[in-house]
Design a protein around this motif. Sequence first.
Motif, PDB file in Angstrom:
ATOM      1  N   UNK A  59       0.645  -1.120   0.159  1.00  0.00           N
ATOM      2  CA  UNK A  59      -0.007  -0.082  -0.083  1.00  0.00           C
ATOM      3  C   UNK A  59       0.781   1.248   0.070  1.00  0.00           C
ATOM      4  N   UNK A  60       0.537   2.197  -0.683  1.00  0.00           N
ATOM      5  CA  UNK A  60       1.332   3.592  -0.858  1.00  0.00           C
ATOM      6  C   UNK A  60       1.182   4.357   0.584  1.00  0.00           C
ATOM      7  N   UNK A  61       2.233   5.005   0.755  1.00  0.00           N
ATOM      8  CA  UNK A  61       2.188   5.665   1.919  1.00  0.00           C
ATOM      9  C   UNK A  61       3.285   6.942   1.952  1.00  0.00           C
ATOM     10  N   UNK A  62       3.083   8.100   2.554  1.00  0.00           N
ATOM     11  CA  UNK A  62       4.005   9.239   2.513  1.00  0.00           C
ATOM     12  C   UNK A  62       4.925   9.048   3.521  1.00  0.00           C
ATOM     13  N   UNK A  63       6.146   8.880   3.863  1.00  0.00           N
ATOM     14  CA  UNK A  63       6.946   8.990   4.988  1.00  0.00           C
ATOM     15  C   UNK A  63       8.230  10.029   4.780  1.00  0.00           C
ATOM     16  N   UNK A  64       8.764  10.563   5.955  1.00  0.00           N
ATOM     17  CA  UNK A  64       9.994  11.204   5.836  1.00  0.00           C
ATOM     18  C   UNK A  64      11.077  10.227   5.411  1.00  0.00           C
ATOM     19  N   UNK A  65      11.969  10.793   4.494  1.00  0.00           N
ATOM     20  CA  UNK A  65      12.965  10.118   3.992  1.00  0.00           C
ATOM     21  C   UNK A  65      14.280  10.251   4.904  1.00  0.00           C
ATOM     22  N   UNK A  66      14.471   9.224   5.749  1.00  0.00           N
ATOM     23  CA  UNK A  66      15.657   9.201   6.472  1.00  0.00           C
ATOM     24  C   UNK A  66      15.343   8.908   7.944  1.00  0.00           C
ATOM     25  N   UNK A  67      16.219   8.545   8.718  1.00  0.00           N
ATOM     26  CA  UNK A  67      15.835   8.199  10.305  1.00  0.00           C
ATOM     27  C   UNK A  67      16.365   9.512  11.023  1.00  0.00           C
ATOM     28  N   UNK A  68      15.288  10.089  12.032  1.00  0.00           N
ATOM     29  CA  UNK A  68      16.011  11.278  12.736  1.00  0.00           C
ATOM     30  C   UNK A  68      17.073  11.074  13.441  1.00  0.00           C
ATOM     31  N   UNK A  69      18.149  11.991  13.397  1.00  0.00           N
ATOM     32  CA  UNK A  69      19.443  11.746  14.318  1.00  0.00           C
ATOM     33  C   UNK A  69      19.036  11.939  15.876  1.00  0.00           C
ATOM     34  N   UNK A  70      19.682  11.622  16.850  1.00  0.00           N
ATOM     35  CA  UNK A  70      19.612  11.358  18.249  1.00  0.00           C
ATOM     36  C   UNK A  70      19.511  12.898  18.564  1.00  0.00           C
ATOM     37  N   UNK A  71      20.390  13.781  17.993  1.00  0.00           N
ATOM     38  CA  UNK A  71      20.538  15.270  18.545  1.00  0.00           C
ATOM     39  C   UNK A  71      19.431  16.127  17.699  1.00  0.00           C
ATOM     40  N   UNK A  72      18.505  15.466  16.702  1.00  0.00           N
ATOM     41  CA  UNK A  72      17.500  16.166  16.163  1.00  0.00           C
ATOM     42  C   UNK A  72      17.932  17.184  15.066  1.00  0.00           C
ATOM     43  N   UNK A  73      19.200  17.055  14.665  1.00  0.00           N
ATOM     44  CA  UNK A  73      19.802  17.740  13.534  1.00  0.00           C
ATOM     45  C   UNK A  73      19.768  16.877  12.319  1.00  0.00           C
ATOM     46  N   UNK A  74      19.181  17.030  11.433  1.00  0.00           N
ATOM     47  CA  UNK A  74      19.334  16.184  10.217  1.00  0.00           C
ATOM     48  C   UNK A  74      18.889  14.751  10.326  1.00  0.00           C
ATOM     49  N   UNK A  75      19.088  14.066   9.244  1.00  0.00           N
ATOM     50  CA  UNK A  75      18.614  12.663   9.466  1.00  0.00           C
ATOM     51  C   UNK A  75      19.813  11.853   8.884  1.00  0.00           C
TER      52      UNK A  75
END
Length: 108
Positions: A47-63
Amino acid sequence: MCGRFDLDPRLPGIKRIVEWHDFKIKTGEVFPSDRALVLIESNGQLAPEGMAWGFPQFNRKGVVFNARAETALRKAFFRKALLHNRVVVPTTGFYEWKAGPGMGKKVR
C-alpha cells in the motif's frame, strides 16, 4: 550514495498513486528529510504511504539515510526497521556525486 533520488510523477504507475491518494509527497529530486512515497505492507499487500526520507538523528539535527549492509543488523539504530518495518521506495533514478578535479556535480 548521496541520498537523493528522483521520482517522476508523469510515469503511469507513479501518476496513478499520486493522483489517487491524498497524502503529500515530494516528486522530482527527493532530498533526505523530504516526505517520500513508500510502499508498506498492509493486510498482506503493498500500500502506498508518504514518509519522511531518513531516520531522525539523536541530536534532532538532520537525518541518517544510509547504512552499510554488512553491519546494519548489528546497529541498534537500524535493527528494528530492518527486521520489522521494511518499506519499498519507488524511484525513477538516483544521484551520485562525481569526485575529481573540476568536478563536484551530481550525476543522475
